[in-house]
Design a protein around this motif. Structure first.
Motif: not given
Length: 356
Positions: A69-74, A305-308
């Motif tokens: 998973d990815v945190d889109g903000f950090s 977007l990439l990490f969403s």
């Protein structure tokens, strides 16, 4: 991204990550069942304590990847899986854990087999990181050292003696020699700039000569514009180059340049969009269609977007961009241009030809 170790026989890849783009490259090579080893934090508590109590301690763990998973903000990658290797005193082997990976970290990936596709991704990621990003000039009245700096190395490309005579010479002789020194150094910088698209040119050194040369350089090479900056170094030697880097000035200016570049790109996009140009596209669906047709020349993708939850679609888009040799760049959503890009659907593209 820097590949620190690559052992195809053992399926081992050791990496150092430096940027948001590197988060994408890592994400693109990870598969379920891979083993990821990295420094992380684990809560350690006595058996009798509450579930939410205990001390968080740093530890090196290996997990068998189940989910990424990815945190889109950090921009952090969160790699979740079963712990397959850990210090015995922790007693946590076989339990689940999430390793958080961010720029600046080292990570080791062990795969059953390193495929040609993974090797190609690593090659491209490392090549992008090794591209010289800055030209550093350290100088005084006697000498100058010019070096190229990438994310991972510094390479001296010129050492120049000024030929300026000592104080026994007349002011006219010294001024003439200094002018010749400035011209030769500026011409060398111009020659390097023609061959490398540097994001910043830093002029540093002891004494007032650097300020004089900076004004001369801006007049002689106006095309360098805002990329030329004044730095600080106590010596006009290779040590002075590393001093500039250690001060953090290079990192700060590279980030400022990246934001400025992204703003210029988006200004150009908005201008073309206002003119109803058919050579731009925005939004994931429209840009993906253009990419499949081989029409995209360059593309900006927001980290959010990439990490969403649309990560799969974005990765498919990036694969199309790679296949058709289109340029792409990930823009930090926490910056002003990133916010603008998110308002446009998180992705915009400049096209080689119209698809409508």
């Amino acid at each position: 991204m820097k590949v620190l170790e690559l052992d195809e026989r053992r399926g081992l890849i050791k990496l150092r990550l430096e940027s948001l783009d590197d988060m994408y490259w890592l994400m693109s090579i990870l598969e379920e069942g891979d083993v990821v080893r990295a420094r992380t934090v684990r809560r350690v508590k006595p058996d009798s304590s509450r579930p939410d109590s205990g001390e968080r301690v740093p530890v090196t763990l290996s997990v068998s990847v189940e989910k990424v998973d990815v945190d889109g903000f950090s921009g952090r990658l969160r790699i979740t899986g079963v712990i397959v290797d850990a210090p015995e005193w922790l007693g946590i082997k076989g339990r689940h854990h999430t390793i958080s990976i961010s720029p600046g970290r080292q990570v080791t990936v062990v795969k059953e087999e390193i495929s040609p596709g993974v090797l190609e991704i690593l090659k491209r990621a490392e090549a992008m990181s090794e591209r010289p990003r800055a030209l550093i000039v350290v100088m005084d009245e006697r000498r100058a050292v010019v070096a190229e700096a990438s994310d991972y190395r510094v390479r001296v490309v010129l050492e120049l003696s000024s030929g300026v005579p000592g104080k026994v010479a007349s002011d006219r002789e010294r001024a003439a020699a200094l002018g010749g020194y400035f011209r030769e150094l500026a011409d060398a910088i111009a020659s390097r700039a023609e061959r490398g698209d540097y994001e910043v040119v830093i002029v540093a050194g002891p004494g007032p000569v650097k300020e004089e040369f900076l004004g001369f350089l801006r007049g002689r090479l106006p095309e360098l514009g805002e990329r030329v900056r004044l730095g600080h170094a106590s010596t006009a030697t290779v040590n002075g180059v590393y001093e500039v880097i250690k001060r953090g000035e290079l990192d700060r200016w590279l980030r400022e340049f990246a934001i400025s570049r992204d703003i210029r790109e988006l200004d150009e996009f908005m201008s073309m969009l206002a003119r109803r140009s058919r050579l731009v596209a925005y939004g994931l669906s429209e840009v993906s269609l253009a990419a499949e047709c081989g029409a995209v020349e360059r593309c900006l993708i927001s980290s959010a977007l990439l990490f969403s939850e649309k990560r799969g679609e974005v990765l498919s888009l990036i694969e199309s961009l790679r296949r058709t040799r289109a340029e792409f760049h990930i823009v930090d959503s926490g910056t002003e241009p990133g916010e603008i890009l998110d308002s446009l659907g998180g992705v915009v593209a400049f096209l080689r030809f119209s698809i409508s």
